[in-house]
Design a protein around this motif. Structure first.
Motif, PDB file in Angstrom:
ATOM      1  N   GLN A 198       1.102   8.597  -1.367  1.00  0.00           N
ATOM      2  CA  GLN A 198       1.822   9.629  -2.113  1.00  0.00           C
ATOM      3  C   GLN A 198       1.861  10.922  -1.322  1.00  0.00           C
ATOM      4  N   ILE A 206       0.869  -1.175   0.000  1.00  0.00           N
ATOM      5  CA  ILE A 206       0.000   0.000   0.000  1.00  0.00           C
ATOM      6  C   ILE A 206       0.904   1.222   0.000  1.00  0.00           C
ATOM      7  N   GLY A 207       0.641   2.149  -0.903  1.00  0.00           N
ATOM      8  CA  GLY A 207       1.467   3.342  -1.023  1.00  0.00           C
ATOM      9  C   GLY A 207       0.716   4.585  -0.593  1.00  0.00           C
ATOM     10  N   LYS A 265      -2.789  10.783  -1.764  1.00  0.00           N
ATOM     11  CA  LYS A 265      -3.494   9.694  -2.436  1.00  0.00           C
ATOM     12  C   LYS A 265      -2.934   8.352  -1.963  1.00  0.00           C
ATOM     13  N   VAL A 266      -3.850   7.417  -1.735  1.00  0.00           N
ATOM     14  CA  VAL A 266      -3.470   6.080  -1.297  1.00  0.00           C
ATOM     15  C   VAL A 266      -3.509   5.145  -2.500  1.00  0.00           C
ATOM     16  N   LEU A 267      -2.434   4.364  -2.659  1.00  0.00           N
ATOM     17  CA  LEU A 267      -2.330   3.426  -3.766  1.00  0.00           C
ATOM     18  C   LEU A 267      -2.356   2.003  -3.226  1.00  0.00           C
ATOM     19  N   LEU A 268      -3.054   1.132  -3.942  1.00  0.00           N
ATOM     20  CA  LEU A 268      -3.086  -0.282  -3.588  1.00  0.00           C
ATOM     21  C   LEU A 268      -2.463  -1.054  -4.728  1.00  0.00           C
ATOM     22  N   GLU A 269      -1.289  -1.669  -4.456  1.00  0.00           N
ATOM     23  CA  GLU A 269      -0.531  -2.389  -5.487  1.00  0.00           C
ATOM     24  C   GLU A 269      -0.247  -1.508  -6.702  1.00  0.00           C
ATOM     25  N   GLY A 270      -0.018  -0.212  -6.471  1.00  0.00           N
ATOM     26  CA  GLY A 270       0.327   0.710  -7.537  1.00  0.00           C
ATOM     27  C   GLY A 270      -0.854   1.369  -8.219  1.00  0.00           C
ATOM     28  N   ASN A 271      -2.061   0.938  -7.893  1.00  0.00           N
ATOM     29  CA  ASN A 271      -3.274   1.501  -8.510  1.00  0.00           C
ATOM     30  C   ASN A 271      -3.976   2.435  -7.532  1.00  0.00           C
ATOM     31  N   PRO A 272      -4.375   3.643  -7.992  1.00  0.00           N
ATOM     32  CA  PRO A 272      -5.073   4.572  -7.104  1.00  0.00           C
ATOM     33  C   PRO A 272      -6.406   3.983  -6.648  1.00  0.00           C
ATOM     34  N   GLN A 273      -6.695   4.127  -5.367  1.00  0.00           N
ATOM     35  CA  GLN A 273      -7.935   3.598  -4.806  1.00  0.00           C
ATOM     36  C   GLN A 273      -8.853   4.739  -4.401  1.00  0.00           C
TER      37      GLN A 273
END
Length: 126
Positions: A57, A54-55, A61-69
């Motif tokens: 930025q 989980i990223g 923005k929170v990313l799940l496996e590189g995809n914006p959620q």
């Protein structure tokens, strides 16, 4: 009167003694009857589980496996599904270094409520 210098003679003697000790230790191994220990190639290989990443930025923005959620609900649902599927799996939070610690801490705490001890914070070696 001639003198015998013992220091070089003792150095040679100690070197020879060390050689024989190391050689005898290498030649005699402790054997336990007819027991064959397993090697790394025999037996079942451990299944390596891919961690859930989980990223966060710097713009929040929170990313799940590189995809914006869309939001927190998607993250919670993905984490619960991952932990149910992989009991020993790891959830990793990768946060941008320019974020304040408070923002990272807030998300990390929410993730730990869901994943408990399976949650880790990624850092970069520098």
């Amino acid at each position: 009167m001639p003198q015998i210098n013992l220091v070089p003679m003792l150095d040679v003697l100690m070197s020879v003694l060390t050689f024989f000790i190391l050689t005898s230790m290498a030649m005699t191994g402790q054997k336990l009857g007819d027991i064959l220990l397993p090697g790394t190639e025999s037996g079942a290989k451990a299944k390596e589980e891919k961690p859930l990443v989980i990223g966060l930025q710097k713009d929040g923005k929170v990313l799940l496996e590189g995809n914006p959620q869309a939001g927190q609900a998607d993250i919670e649902k993905a984490m619960k599904a991952y932990i149910e599927k992989n009991k020993d799996g790891t959830v990793i939070l990768k946060a941008d270094r320019e974020l304040s610690y408070q923002e990272v801490d807030n998300l990390l705490k929410r993730m730990m409520k869901i994943g408990g001890g399976n949650v880790s914070l990624a850092i970069e070696r520098g």
